[in-house]
Design a protein around this motif. Structure first.
Motif, PDB file in Angstrom:
ATOM      1  N   MET A  89       0.800  -1.254  -0.396  1.00 28.83           N
ATOM      2  CA  MET A  89      -0.018   0.347   0.378  1.00 28.83           C
ATOM      3  C   MET A  89       1.080   1.888   0.465  1.00 28.83           C
ATOM      4  O   MET A  89       2.190   1.543   0.877  1.00 28.83           O
ATOM      5  CB  MET A  89      -0.982   0.356   0.931  1.00 28.83           C
ATOM      6  CG  MET A  89      -1.915  -1.708   1.422  1.00 28.83           C
ATOM      7  SD  MET A  89      -3.283  -1.320   0.560  1.00 28.83           S
ATOM      8  CE  MET A  89      -4.190   0.180   0.638  1.00 28.83           C
ATOM      9  N   ASP A 130      -3.120   4.924   0.880  1.00 29.38           N
ATOM     10  CA  ASP A 130      -4.497   4.532   0.696  1.00 29.38           C
ATOM     11  C   ASP A 130      -4.785   3.624  -0.306  1.00 29.38           C
ATOM     12  O   ASP A 130      -5.157   2.704  -0.976  1.00 29.38           O
ATOM     13  CB  ASP A 130      -5.724   4.945   1.393  1.00 29.38           C
ATOM     14  CG  ASP A 130      -6.417   5.497   2.015  1.00 29.38           C
ATOM     15  OD1 ASP A 130      -5.777   5.252   2.941  1.00 29.38           O
ATOM     16  OD2 ASP A 130      -6.810   6.746   2.277  1.00 29.38           O
ATOM     17  N   LYS A 131      -3.288   3.208  -1.728  1.00 27.79           N
ATOM     18  CA  LYS A 131      -3.656   2.785  -3.139  1.00 27.79           C
ATOM     19  C   LYS A 131      -3.250   2.073  -2.683  1.00 27.79           C
ATOM     20  O   LYS A 131      -2.072   1.482  -2.089  1.00 27.79           O
ATOM     21  CB  LYS A 131      -2.360   3.956  -3.680  1.00 27.79           C
ATOM     22  CG  LYS A 131      -2.549   3.517  -5.436  1.00 27.79           C
ATOM     23  CD  LYS A 131      -2.120   4.234  -6.286  1.00 27.79           C
ATOM     24  CE  LYS A 131      -1.985   3.662  -7.395  1.00 27.79           C
ATOM     25  NZ  LYS A 131      -1.576   4.490  -8.237  1.00 27.79           N
ATOM     26  N   ILE A 132      -3.396   0.853  -3.346  1.00 25.25           N
ATOM     27  CA  ILE A 132      -3.185  -0.006  -3.740  1.00 25.25           C
ATOM     28  C   ILE A 132      -2.044  -0.460  -4.386  1.00 25.25           C
ATOM     29  O   ILE A 132      -2.306  -0.372  -6.250  1.00 25.25           O
ATOM     30  CB  ILE A 132      -4.254  -1.768  -3.442  1.00 25.25           C
ATOM     31  CG1 ILE A 132      -4.786  -1.614  -2.784  1.00 25.25           C
ATOM     32  CG2 ILE A 132      -4.014  -2.651  -4.016  1.00 25.25           C
ATOM     33  CD1 ILE A 132      -6.489  -2.679  -3.627  1.00 25.25           C
ATOM     34  N   ILE A 167      -6.354  -4.245  -8.180  1.00 28.15           N
ATOM     35  CA  ILE A 167      -5.238  -2.916  -8.156  1.00 28.15           C
ATOM     36  C   ILE A 167      -6.135  -1.489  -9.317  1.00 28.15           C
ATOM     37  O   ILE A 167      -5.886  -0.516  -9.289  1.00 28.15           O
ATOM     38  CB  ILE A 167      -4.662  -3.744  -8.945  1.00 28.15           C
ATOM     39  CG1 ILE A 167      -3.137  -4.139  -7.931  1.00 28.15           C
ATOM     40  CG2 ILE A 167      -3.062  -2.237  -9.126  1.00 28.15           C
ATOM     41  CD1 ILE A 167      -1.700  -4.977  -8.570  1.00 28.15           C
ATOM     42  N   GLU A 168      -6.362  -1.920 -10.297  1.00 28.00           N
ATOM     43  CA  GLU A 168      -6.734  -1.147 -11.405  1.00 28.00           C
ATOM     44  C   GLU A 168      -8.199  -0.446 -10.495  1.00 28.00           C
ATOM     45  O   GLU A 168      -8.803   0.965 -10.634  1.00 28.00           O
ATOM     46  CB  GLU A 168      -7.891  -1.703 -12.614  1.00 28.00           C
ATOM     47  CG  GLU A 168      -6.946  -2.481 -13.215  1.00 28.00           C
ATOM     48  CD  GLU A 168      -7.166  -2.824 -14.553  1.00 28.00           C
ATOM     49  OE1 GLU A 168      -8.306  -3.295 -15.106  1.00 28.00           O
ATOM     50  OE2 GLU A 168      -6.212  -3.302 -15.521  1.00 28.00           O
ATOM     51  N   GLN A 228      -8.544  -0.947  -7.486  1.00 30.05           N
ATOM     52  CA  GLN A 228      -8.618  -0.491  -6.043  1.00 30.05           C
ATOM     53  C   GLN A 228      -9.607  -0.581  -5.056  1.00 30.05           C
ATOM     54  O   GLN A 228      -9.553   0.316  -4.085  1.00 30.05           O
ATOM     55  CB  GLN A 228      -8.000   1.574  -5.950  1.00 30.05           C
ATOM     56  CG  GLN A 228      -6.936   1.481  -6.440  1.00 30.05           C
ATOM     57  CD  GLN A 228      -5.354   1.138  -6.395  1.00 30.05           C
ATOM     58  OE1 GLN A 228      -5.459   1.263  -4.776  1.00 30.05           O
ATOM     59  NE2 GLN A 228      -5.285   0.425  -7.150  1.00 30.05           N
ATOM     60  N   SER A 229     -10.063  -1.653  -5.212  1.00 31.74           N
ATOM     61  CA  SER A 229     -11.233  -2.142  -4.169  1.00 31.74           C
ATOM     62  C   SER A 229     -10.945  -3.517  -4.325  1.00 31.74           C
ATOM     63  O   SER A 229     -11.154  -4.373  -5.244  1.00 31.74           O
ATOM     64  CB  SER A 229     -12.575  -1.365  -4.704  1.00 31.74           C
ATOM     65  OG  SER A 229     -12.856  -2.137  -4.170  1.00 31.74           O
ATOM     66  N   THR A 231      -6.364  -5.356   3.645  1.00 28.53           N
ATOM     67  CA  THR A 231      -6.339  -3.861   3.151  1.00 28.53           C
ATOM     68  C   THR A 231      -7.762  -2.979   4.896  1.00 28.53           C
ATOM     69  O   THR A 231      -7.165  -1.908   4.579  1.00 28.53           O
ATOM     70  CB  THR A 231      -6.691  -3.528   2.234  1.00 28.53           C
ATOM     71  OG1 THR A 231      -8.148  -3.793   1.660  1.00 28.53           O
ATOM     72  CG2 THR A 231      -5.879  -3.725   1.518  1.00 28.53           C
TER      73      THR A 231
END
Length: 101
Positions: free
Chosen positions: A39, A42-44, A71-72, A74-75, A99
């Motif tokens: 991380m 907040d970004k994976i 990843i695209e 982000q969830s 996460t």
């Protein structure tokens, strides 16, 4: 190979700039699936499977697809892979646990 090198550069640059690696576990088809999620805030940035006992020919392609989707997006709120439902659910559960989402 080119995609692999690019993804490794992303991970290395994220680590160099203070990214955090969080681990999580989810129940797959055969056993637990353990992941390490890199991380940057907040970004994976990256997801690495640390442990997976599910059938490699089914699980590995599914996890590869899911990693890209997560990843695209982000969830972890993405569709599971048909034919690998339990692996998909376990992988996504592990990402959620890592996460905290």
């Amino acid at each position: 190979m080119k995609k692999f090198l690019i993804s490794m550069l992303v991970v290395l640059s994220a680590v160099a700039f203070g990214a955090e690696v969080k681990e999580g576990t989810g129940l797959g088809y055969a056993d637990d699936i353990k992941v390490a999620v890199t991380m940057d805030g907040d970004k994976i940035v990256a997801i690495e499977v640390k442990e997976n006992s599910d059938t490699p020919g089914i699980a590995n392609p599914a996890i590869e697809q899911l990693t890209k989707k997560v990843i695209e997006a982000q969830s972890s709120q993405v569709d599971t892979v048909a034919g690998a439902t339990y692996t998909s659910e376990g992988f996504l559960e592990a990402v959620n646990n890592a996460t905290g989402k």
